[in-house]
Every structure is written in C-alpha cells, then in structure tokens.
Scaffold this motif. Structure first.
Motif, short mmCIF file in Angstrom:
data_model
loop_
_atom_site.label_atom_id
_atom_site.label_comp_id
_atom_site.label_asym_id
_atom_site.label_seq_id
_atom_site.Cartn_x
_atom_site.Cartn_y
_atom_site.Cartn_z
N ASP A 170 52.65 21.99 40.26
CA ASP A 170 51.49 22.38 39.44
C ASP A 170 51.31 23.88 39.59
O ASP A 170 50.82 24.35 40.61
CB ASP A 170 50.25 21.59 39.91
CG ASP A 170 48.96 22.03 39.21
OD1 ASP A 170 49.04 22.75 38.20
OD2 ASP A 170 47.88 21.64 39.69
N THR A 209 47.36 26.39 39.71
CA THR A 209 46.61 25.15 39.98
C THR A 209 45.10 25.33 39.95
O THR A 209 44.36 24.37 39.71
CB THR A 209 47.08 24.53 41.31
OG1 THR A 209 46.60 23.20 41.39
CG2 THR A 209 46.59 25.33 42.53
N GLY A 268 42.89 22.86 41.44
CA GLY A 268 43.80 21.79 41.85
C GLY A 268 43.63 20.53 41.02
O GLY A 268 44.27 19.51 41.28
N GLY A 277 47.05 18.77 39.58
CA GLY A 277 47.94 18.17 40.59
C GLY A 277 47.27 17.01 41.32
O GLY A 277 47.87 15.94 41.49
N MET A 290 51.41 22.69 44.84
CA MET A 290 50.39 23.31 43.99
C MET A 290 50.39 24.80 44.31
O MET A 290 50.31 25.16 45.49
CB MET A 290 49.01 22.73 44.34
CG MET A 290 48.93 21.23 44.11
SD MET A 290 47.59 20.47 45.03
CE MET A 290 46.22 21.02 44.09
N ASP A 328 49.16 28.97 43.22
CA ASP A 328 48.30 29.87 42.45
C ASP A 328 48.47 31.27 43.01
O ASP A 328 48.75 31.44 44.20
CB ASP A 328 46.82 29.45 42.55
CG ASP A 328 46.00 29.93 41.36
OD1 ASP A 328 45.69 29.13 40.48
OD2 ASP A 328 45.71 31.15 41.31
N SER A 384 51.54 22.77 33.97
CA SER A 384 50.71 23.97 34.13
C SER A 384 49.73 24.15 32.97
O SER A 384 50.04 23.85 31.83
CB SER A 384 51.60 25.21 34.21
OG SER A 384 50.81 26.36 34.43
#
Ligand code: GLN
Length: 306
Positions: free
Chosen positions: A118, A121, A124, A127, A145, A147, A205
């Motif tokens: 993901d 994320t 979150g 995910g 996950m 970012d 995504s």
C-alpha cells in the motif's frame, strides 16, 4: 444550558458558517464533547449539560465553524466499518476509497496468501481494511505500508495497533494454522519505491492526484486543513498525474508475474492513467466509477510477456 439548547446553538453557528451538514455535525460534536451514546443523549435532551461539557462543545463548534474538518476534531472516522484514527498529518479516508479496496479484494479473491504493498498509505485505511477483510475470509496478507511522511506513518501504526495489534488473540489463523497479526505488517518510510524491496502480488495506492491549481477551489475543509502533500498530484508536472507516472513506470519491477495494480484516480484522469498503463505494457486495464458515478478506480495486470 440544556442539551437540546446546545444542539440548537451548534446548528445555528454551523449553518451560519455554510456547513451543509450542520445538523449532523452539531449532534456528532455534542456526542463527542459529552462522551454520551446517541441513546443516552436522546433520553437526556431536557437535562442540564455540565459546564465543562458545554465549554468543550462550544470550542468544538467554534473550530468547526472555521471549517476545520469534523473528523480532525473528533480524531477518527469510519472506513469500511473500521474506526480509523486520523490527524491533520493524514488525508481523511473517503468513501470512494472503500471501492478501491473492494476492487482489490475481488481481484485477489483467489490468492489465499497475498503479498501486498500500500503506497502512500496515509492513515493506513487501505492496507488495514484489505488485511482485515481478507482475514474475515481466512486469507492471509503480508502487507507493506509506506508513506513519505513519518508523521503519517505514526498514525498508520497506531491504527495497526488498535485494529490489528491484538488480533492474534481473536480470530486470526492462516491456512497452515499459523497465527496472523501485527507481524504480517511492515511500515516503511519511503518516497514511493525508494526504500521498498521484494516483489508483490498487489500494489494498491491512492496517491496525491489533485492539480495544484485546483486545490484552492476545493472545500475549505480540504484546501485549508488537509495535508497539501497528500493532495497535490503535480510535483513538477502540470497535469496532476505525476505520481501515477512514477508508480506505474516502476511497478513492473515490484510485481510478481501475475501481479495486479489497483489505483484510485481523479475523476478526469482516466485517459491519462490508462495511457500510462498501456505505455508500460499493463493488460486488462479496467476503469470503474465511484458511488457518485465518476471514474475513480483503475485496475490492471502486469503483462509478463512485455
Ligand atoms: N491511502 C490514504 C487514503 O486513501 C492516503 C492517501 C493520500 O494521502 N493521498 O486515504
């Protein structure tokens, strides 16, 4: 003041601030400020409200009338039925994004175990709900996950802790009887694929996709308070699709042969994103509409014979 008087006060203030959902928001904020359930509030509307609650409520109403998002005031929202913590460091999960998760669930239905990534994320939400929904069907997910924002990852981590952290004590068992749970999940600070390694069956995504020039015309809740970094899809391109170019161009390296990509897109980005997928030899490209009838979800498969 009595509870019903406070609700009326809240409604008036929020309506004056041009908030369409003034009635809903006024009630939600009173529930939040008082810690009451809907039932308790309904049966106590004529009672006097304690002064600390009244003070807290008035502050919430003031903040909300500045168009500060309801979800940031309360600190959570619901996504796929799960209570997700949110803060101004993350985008507030949207109902449209639930459909991205549903599309991914359908496409990976046959994978009893799945390696999923993901990207971007945020809270979150994608995910975590993918993981939990698959778990309900007794399917396991090894989830990464990521970012670019470490503050966003802290929110995602807290959601993993509260929604998945204790799961091995409850319902989670994989095919071979191994327990599932938090150890299936990796949180990585990464600018897209920069710190990602390995191959995945699914890359999912909802990257930033608003054109810089369009941001100011969005609702003040979004334009003034949601993280710019989670919204702005321009980077250096004027078309809002910079993230899709980067994600799709590199996705092949990170997908298994029959891997799938699942993306949320802006309502006017269908042709641009489908074009990028074609240029990168993806197959089975499918664009679906969201609950509002707008193009929103794109899925495609990796063409291993490219
Ligand atoms: N994945 C998160 C969401 O869908 C964050 C998306 C983003 O920050 N662009 O809400």
């Amino acid at each position: 003041m009595r509870y019903f008087e406070l609700i009326n006060y809240g409604k008036e203030k929020l309506a004056a601030a041009d908030i369409d959902t003034f009635s809903y928001d006024a009630r939600e904020l009173l529930l939040y400020a008082s810690g009451m359930t809907t039932e308790t509030l309904l049966s106590s509307v004529r009672d006097e409200c304690p002064s600390e609650t009244e003070e807290k409520y008035r502050l919430c109403i003031k903040r909300r009338s500045e168009r500060y998002p309801l979800q940031y005031i309360m600190g959570y929202t619901y996504f796929m039925g799960y209570k997700m913590k949110v803060s101004p460091d993350v985008l507030i999960p949207r109902p449209e994004t639930e459909e991205v998760v549903l599309a991914a669930l359908k496409l990976t239905d046959k994978n009893n175990s799945l390696k999923a990534l993901d990207l971007c994320t945020g809270s979150g939400c994608i995910g975590i709900s993918l993981y939990l929904e698959r778990l309900k069907q007794r399917k396991t997910t090894l989830l990464t996950m990521s970012d670019i924002s470490e503050n966003a990852l802290l929110v995602a981590e807290s959601n993993v802790d509260s929604l998945i952290g204790n799961i091995d004590k409850t319902l989670a068992f994989s095919e071979n009887g191994e327990k599932s749970g938090k150890s299936d999940i990796t949180l990585t600070a990464s600018d897209l694929f920069d710190n990602i390694s390995g191959k995945f069956d699914l890359i999912i995504s909802n990257p930033p996709y608003i054109k810089t020039g369009d941001i100011e015309s969005l609702m003040p809740e979004v334009a003034d308070y949601e993280p710019r970094i989670a919204l702005d899809g321009d980077v250096s391109n004027p078309d809002g699709v910079a993230f899709y170019k980067e994600i799709i161009r590199k996705a092949g390296e990170y997908l298994n042969d029959d891997g799938i990509i699942c993306l949320e897109i802006g309502h006017d980005e269908r042709d641009a994103v489908a074009g990028i997928l074609v240029d990168n030899s993806f197959k089975d490209i499918k664009v679906s509409k969201d609950i509002n009838g707008l193009d929103r979800i794109v899925t495609a498969g990796l063409n291993k014979h490219k």
